[in-house]
Scaffold this active site. Structure first.
Site, short mmCIF file in Angstrom:
data_model
loop_
_atom_site.label_atom_id
_atom_site.label_comp_id
_atom_site.label_asym_id
_atom_site.label_seq_id
_atom_site.Cartn_x
_atom_site.Cartn_y
_atom_site.Cartn_z
N HIS A 62 10.75 -3.42 3.72
CA HIS A 62 9.77 -2.76 4.59
C HIS A 62 8.36 -3.25 4.29
O HIS A 62 7.59 -3.58 5.20
CB HIS A 62 9.85 -1.24 4.41
CG HIS A 62 8.77 -0.49 5.14
ND1 HIS A 62 8.92 -0.06 6.44
CD2 HIS A 62 7.53 -0.10 4.75
CE1 HIS A 62 7.82 0.56 6.82
NE2 HIS A 62 6.96 0.56 5.80
N GLU A 63 8.02 -3.30 3.00
CA GLU A 63 6.68 -3.77 2.62
C GLU A 63 6.51 -5.25 2.96
O GLU A 63 5.42 -5.68 3.36
CB GLU A 63 6.42 -3.53 1.14
CG GLU A 63 6.47 -2.05 0.74
CD GLU A 63 5.54 -1.17 1.58
OE1 GLU A 63 4.50 -1.68 2.04
OE2 GLU A 63 5.87 0.00 1.78
N HIS B 32 5.39 -5.61 6.42
CA HIS B 32 3.94 -5.53 6.64
C HIS B 32 3.28 -6.88 6.44
O HIS B 32 2.33 -7.24 7.15
CB HIS B 32 3.32 -4.51 5.69
CG HIS B 32 3.61 -3.08 6.05
ND1 HIS B 32 3.37 -2.58 7.33
CD2 HIS B 32 4.09 -2.04 5.33
CE1 HIS B 32 3.71 -1.30 7.36
NE2 HIS B 32 4.14 -0.95 6.16
#
Length: 230
Positions: A102-103, A106
């Site tokens: 998920h990070e 980004h």
């Protein structure tokens, strides 16, 4: 009509949002606790999974480092650093790799110039200022009968709400990218993908709850503003 701050009837407006926030926290803690105990078949650590995702997209300039705390994972677009919390960094669990992906999502948004991420980064200073000044300004104005100060507080808090609204597509998109990458690389089995999605969906719900709370706080401030003028 004047209502004392601690006993005003508008507090009831926050109750549904509060219950949603509590439920969201229970969901994310439950999902994380469940899948942080389940190791992936391939046994890849979260930091290595994030590194593989970044490198496969040409983001070798993005560094990965541990950060103290629990679920303090984040990507810093200014310094191009992906920081993973202590419980995630060296873990090979489904939850940890899902969070790391998920990070990394980004970072991919940053690489692509994803508009909502750019907008969120731009309004962070405004949101931080608003969160610190909105309530003091409003309630000082409320107590002393100053419409101007109340309006300033509402205006500052509006910036906070805008930040929460912009955050929603940023977080949902990052989770979508994470699941797509994990599926495309074959890093996860279908069952593991299900677990990672469950963790990320629960985490996304906390952002929804925070946005609803901010919206209801704004409604409450507007209601108090109207009552103070009666």
């Amino acid at each position: 009509m004047f209502y004392p701050f601690f006993f005003d009837p508008t507090i009831i407006l926050l109750l549904p949002a509060l219950f949603l926030a509590i439920w969201a926290q229970m969901k994310v803690k439950g999902a994380y606790a469940e899948y942080s105990r389940v190791a992936t078949i391939r046994g890849i650590r979260a930091q290595d999974a994030a590194r593989m995702i970044l490198d496969s997209h040409g983001l070798r300039n993005v560094t990965i480092e541990p950060v103290p705390g629990n679920l303090t994972d984040h990507y810093d677009p200014r310094s191009k650093v992906l920081r993973l919390s202590e419980g995630v960094y060296n873990s090979a669990s489904i939850a940890a790799i899902g969070i790391a992906a998920h990070e990394a999502g980004h970072a991919l948004q940053d690489m692509d110039g994803y508009a909502p991420l750019k907008l969120r980064n731009m309004i962070v200073p405004v949101a931080n200022l608003g969160s610190g000044l909105a309530f003091p300004l409003f309630f000082i104005g409320f107590l002393f009968g100053s419409p101007t100060m109340m309006d300033m507080g509402i205006l500052f808090f509006l910036g906070v709400l805008v930040f929460h609204l912009v955050t929603l597509p940023v977080e949902f998109n990052a989770s979508g990218r994470a699941i797509k990458v994990l599926a495309g690389t074959g890093m996860f089995t279908q069952d593991e993908l299900y677990g990672a999605k469950k963790v990320l969906d629960a985490a996304a719900l906390t952002y929804v709850a925070a946005t609803v709370m901010a919206a209801m706080q704004l409604v409450r401030l507007l209601a108090l503003r109207g009552m103070r003028n009666d």
